[in-house]
Write an enzyme that holds these catalytic residues in place. Structure first.
Site, short mmCIF file in Angstrom:
data_model
loop_
_atom_site.label_atom_id
_atom_site.label_comp_id
_atom_site.label_asym_id
_atom_site.label_seq_id
_atom_site.Cartn_x
_atom_site.Cartn_y
_atom_site.Cartn_z
N ARG A 48 0.83 -1.20 0.00
CA ARG A 48 0.00 0.00 0.00
C ARG A 48 0.87 1.26 0.00
O ARG A 48 0.59 2.20 -0.70
CB ARG A 48 -0.88 -0.04 1.26
CG ARG A 48 -1.77 1.10 1.38
CD ARG A 48 -2.96 0.81 2.23
NE ARG A 48 -2.71 0.13 3.50
CZ ARG A 48 -3.59 0.11 4.48
NH1 ARG A 48 -4.74 0.71 4.32
NH2 ARG A 48 -3.34 -0.53 5.60
N LEU A 77 -6.35 -2.00 -1.79
CA LEU A 77 -7.54 -2.85 -1.93
C LEU A 77 -8.73 -2.06 -2.46
O LEU A 77 -9.59 -2.60 -3.14
CB LEU A 77 -7.89 -3.48 -0.58
CG LEU A 77 -6.89 -4.51 -0.04
CD1 LEU A 77 -7.23 -4.87 1.41
CD2 LEU A 77 -6.89 -5.76 -0.91
N ALA A 97 -3.63 -9.77 1.46
CA ALA A 97 -3.97 -8.45 2.04
C ALA A 97 -5.41 -8.40 2.52
O ALA A 97 -6.32 -8.74 1.80
CB ALA A 97 -3.74 -7.35 1.01
N TYR A 175 -15.21 -8.72 11.86
CA TYR A 175 -14.04 -9.29 11.16
C TYR A 175 -14.37 -10.65 10.56
O TYR A 175 -14.16 -10.88 9.35
CB TYR A 175 -12.81 -9.35 12.09
CG TYR A 175 -11.68 -10.15 11.49
CD1 TYR A 175 -10.92 -9.63 10.44
CD2 TYR A 175 -11.39 -11.44 11.94
CE1 TYR A 175 -9.91 -10.39 9.85
CE2 TYR A 175 -10.38 -12.19 11.36
CZ TYR A 175 -9.64 -11.66 10.32
OH TYR A 175 -8.64 -12.41 9.73
N LYS A 179 -14.35 -11.67 6.45
CA LYS A 179 -13.61 -12.81 5.85
C LYS A 179 -14.57 -13.78 5.17
O LYS A 179 -14.26 -14.34 4.13
CB LYS A 179 -12.78 -13.53 6.92
CG LYS A 179 -11.69 -12.72 7.55
CD LYS A 179 -10.69 -12.14 6.56
CE LYS A 179 -9.70 -13.13 6.02
NZ LYS A 179 -8.72 -12.50 5.09
N PRO A 203 -6.56 -20.24 8.03
CA PRO A 203 -5.77 -20.45 9.25
C PRO A 203 -6.53 -20.09 10.52
O PRO A 203 -7.41 -19.22 10.51
CB PRO A 203 -4.57 -19.49 9.09
CG PRO A 203 -4.63 -18.96 7.70
CD PRO A 203 -6.07 -19.09 7.24
N VAL A 206 -2.73 -17.25 14.24
CA VAL A 206 -1.35 -17.42 13.76
C VAL A 206 -0.39 -16.81 14.78
O VAL A 206 -0.55 -15.65 15.17
CB VAL A 206 -1.19 -16.74 12.38
CG1 VAL A 206 0.23 -16.94 11.86
CG2 VAL A 206 -2.21 -17.30 11.39
P1 NAP Z 1 -1.21 -7.97 8.87
O1 NAP Z 1 0.21 -8.08 9.28
O2 NAP Z 1 -2.03 -6.88 9.47
O3 NAP Z 1 -1.27 -7.88 7.28
C1 NAP Z 1 -2.35 -7.34 6.59
C2 NAP Z 1 -1.86 -6.83 5.24
O4 NAP Z 1 -2.98 -6.30 4.53
C3 NAP Z 1 -0.81 -5.71 5.36
O5 NAP Z 1 0.17 -5.89 4.38
C4 NAP Z 1 -1.64 -4.47 5.05
O6 NAP Z 1 -0.88 -3.43 4.46
C5 NAP Z 1 -2.61 -5.03 4.04
N1 NAP Z 1 -3.74 -4.13 3.88
C6 NAP Z 1 -4.67 -3.79 4.80
N2 NAP Z 1 -5.52 -2.90 4.27
C7 NAP Z 1 -5.10 -2.66 3.00
C8 NAP Z 1 -5.56 -1.84 1.94
N3 NAP Z 1 -6.63 -1.05 2.06
N4 NAP Z 1 -4.89 -1.88 0.76
C9 NAP Z 1 -3.80 -2.65 0.59
N5 NAP Z 1 -3.32 -3.45 1.57
C10 NAP Z 1 -3.96 -3.45 2.75
O7 NAP Z 1 -2.01 -9.30 9.18
P2 NAP Z 1 -1.66 -10.84 8.99
O8 NAP Z 1 -1.84 -11.46 10.32
O9 NAP Z 1 -0.37 -11.05 8.27
O10 NAP Z 1 -2.88 -11.28 8.07
C11 NAP Z 1 -2.71 -11.59 6.70
C12 NAP Z 1 -3.94 -12.32 6.22
O11 NAP Z 1 -4.12 -13.49 6.99
C13 NAP Z 1 -5.24 -11.51 6.36
O12 NAP Z 1 -6.03 -11.75 5.23
C14 NAP Z 1 -5.88 -12.09 7.62
O13 NAP Z 1 -7.29 -11.95 7.58
C15 NAP Z 1 -5.45 -13.55 7.49
N6 NAP Z 1 -5.43 -14.30 8.77
C16 NAP Z 1 -4.62 -13.89 9.79
C17 NAP Z 1 -4.63 -14.62 10.99
C18 NAP Z 1 -3.77 -14.23 12.18
O14 NAP Z 1 -3.95 -14.81 13.29
N7 NAP Z 1 -2.81 -13.30 12.04
C19 NAP Z 1 -5.45 -15.75 11.11
C20 NAP Z 1 -6.25 -16.14 10.04
C21 NAP Z 1 -6.23 -15.40 8.86
P3 NAP Z 1 -0.18 -2.27 5.34
O15 NAP Z 1 1.13 -2.86 5.81
O16 NAP Z 1 -0.01 -1.15 4.38
O17 NAP Z 1 -1.10 -1.95 6.48
#
Ligand code: NAP
Length: 361
Positions: A48, A77, A97, A175, A179, A203, A206
């Site tokens: 982003r 996005l 993302a 949230y 999803k 997942p 995490v």
């Molecule tokens: P994260 O570190 O917050 O990563 C989210 C990513 O999405 C970041 O790169 C963020 O970019 C990007 N993003 C958010 N809004 C955006 C926008 N408007 N335009 C472009 N990019 C945007 O979270 P994560 O834990 O790695 O999660 C990654 C994925 O895994 C997500 O889809 C989440 O729902 C899924 N997930 C996570 C978990 C968990 O426990 N962590 C569990 C299940 C599923 P910026 O860096 O610019 O903010």
């Protein structure tokens, strides 16, 4: 294909063809980008804000140390078509993302719209780029189950890939709702064409260390911080969920992206742990660092005071998630993707050790 990290079984990965990772700055995506670069891929990293130097420093290190090539593309996005340029020439798209926050003021604007419209945007670009053959979407167990109480109504009272979250809404669990709707949208778009295949990963919670130089603002780290900053000093909520090491989540993405037979949805977690289990691991490993919660709070107390302490902790959330067993089946991920999961204790220990080292706990 032999990667530096080990043998990946029968993966169809031609490293001369680039791959796209959306949300490359994210916690999970960081490990995925690293693994792809280790394997020698050209990674198109969609971010982003490419100008935010502190978010990008680890990529410079990866560029220097790993054999693959990293190219950045600005994309958001909410901007239609903004992923198209990054997708050109890519056979596999990893769409990670999406905003991940449980407590939000404006769920529609902060979560639902970017998650659903973002998935639509990315997949519409996949429809317009002939090179794309596979799209892996990072969904969540939350798209299969919104409240733990829902599991009791499933056949055998066990969550599996057949289940969809029918109970989350804009107001209750936004949230999980975001999803669920995003994954449904992804399947609708995928089923309306036959050039590229969709594979989704779902997942659980995490955990594990990050590859970034800063500790990310990701939900996983803010939750872990609460064990140490006094937020949970009175005790932890009676809550359990499937947990998984972030390095295994990255591994699952590689398998979903490159195994010829990968298809459908996949619950990704190692085992079910409660918050008091996490606290017990922290206590055993880091006792000298600080005290960790030793009590489980009664559900009635959370029901009474929860909404005052945390916007996401409504009485409805407490009623339907606290003290409900979370039973789920990860056998498809083991069988179809060949996943072998690291111990969750290792994820917790490595994550917290890194947080101590970086001075955030
Ligand atoms: P994260 O570190 O917050 O990563 C989210 C990513 O999405 C970041 O790169 C963020 O970019 C990007 N993003 C958010 N809004 C955006 C926008 N408007 N335009 C472009 N990019 C945007 O979270 P994560 O834990 O790695 O999660 C990654 C994925 O895994 C997500 O889809 C989440 O729902 C899924 N997930 C996570 C978990 C968990 O426990 N962590 C569990 C299940 C599923 P910026 O860096 O610019 O903010």
């Amino acid at each position: 294909m032999q990667s530096r990290q080990g043998f990946l079984p029968s993966l169809d990965c031609d490293t001369s063809v680039p791959v796209l990772v959306t949300g490359a700055t994210g916690y999970i995506a960081g490990w995925l980008v690293r693994r792809l670069l280790e394997m020698g891929f050209t990674v198109h990293a969609a971010v982003r804000n490419p100008g935010l130097a502190n978010r990008m420093a680890h990529f410079e290190r990866m560029r220097r140390e790993l054999p693959g090539t990293l190219q950045f593309f600005q994309a958001d996005l909410l901007e239609r078509g903004s992923y198209t340029r990054a997708m050109k020439g890519c056979r596999v798209v990893f769409h990670t993302a999406s905003p991940m926050r449980l407590a939000v003021r404006d769920p529609q604007r902060e979560l639902i719209q970017p998650t659903i419209e973002g998935t639509q945007n990315v997949l519409e670009s996949a429809n317009s780029i002939d090179d794309v053959q596979r799209v892996v979407v990072t969904s969540s167990v939350a798209a299969a189950c919104g409240d733990s109480a829902d599991i009791a109504k499933l056949p055998g009272q066990v969550l599996n890939e057949e289940a969809w979250n029918h109970t989350s809404t804009h107001k209750h669990q936004p949230y999980p709702y975001s999803k669920t709707q995003a994954e449904r949208t992804a399947w609708e778009i995928a089923e309306a064409q036959d050039r590229w295949r969709l594979v989704t990963l779902n997942p659980g919670l995490v955990l594990g260390p990050c590859v970034t130089d800063h500790i990310p603002e990701a939900y996983s780290f803010s939750l872990m911080k609460k064990f140490a900053d006094g937020t949970m000093k009175a005790g932890v909520p009676p809550y359990e969920v499937g947990m998984v090491d972030v390095r295994d989540v990255a591994e699952a993405h590689l398998r979903a992206g490159f195994m010829p037979g990968a298809e459908g949805r996949h619950l990704i977690f190692r085992d079910v742990k409660s918050l008091i289990d996490v606290s017990a691991v922290l206590h055993a490993q880091f006792e000298s660092h600080r005290p960790f919660p030793r009590r489980v709070l009664p559900k009635w107390l959370l029901w009474l005071v929860g909404p005052r302490t945390d916007r996401a902790f409504t009485r409805h959330v407490v009623r339907r998630n606290m003290k409900h067993p979370w039973r789920a089946d990860n056998s498809k991920s083991r069988r179809a993707l060949g996943m072998r999961y690291r111990a969750t204790e290792q994820a917790i220990t490595d994550m917290f050790a890194q947080m101590i080292e970086r001075g955030v706990v």
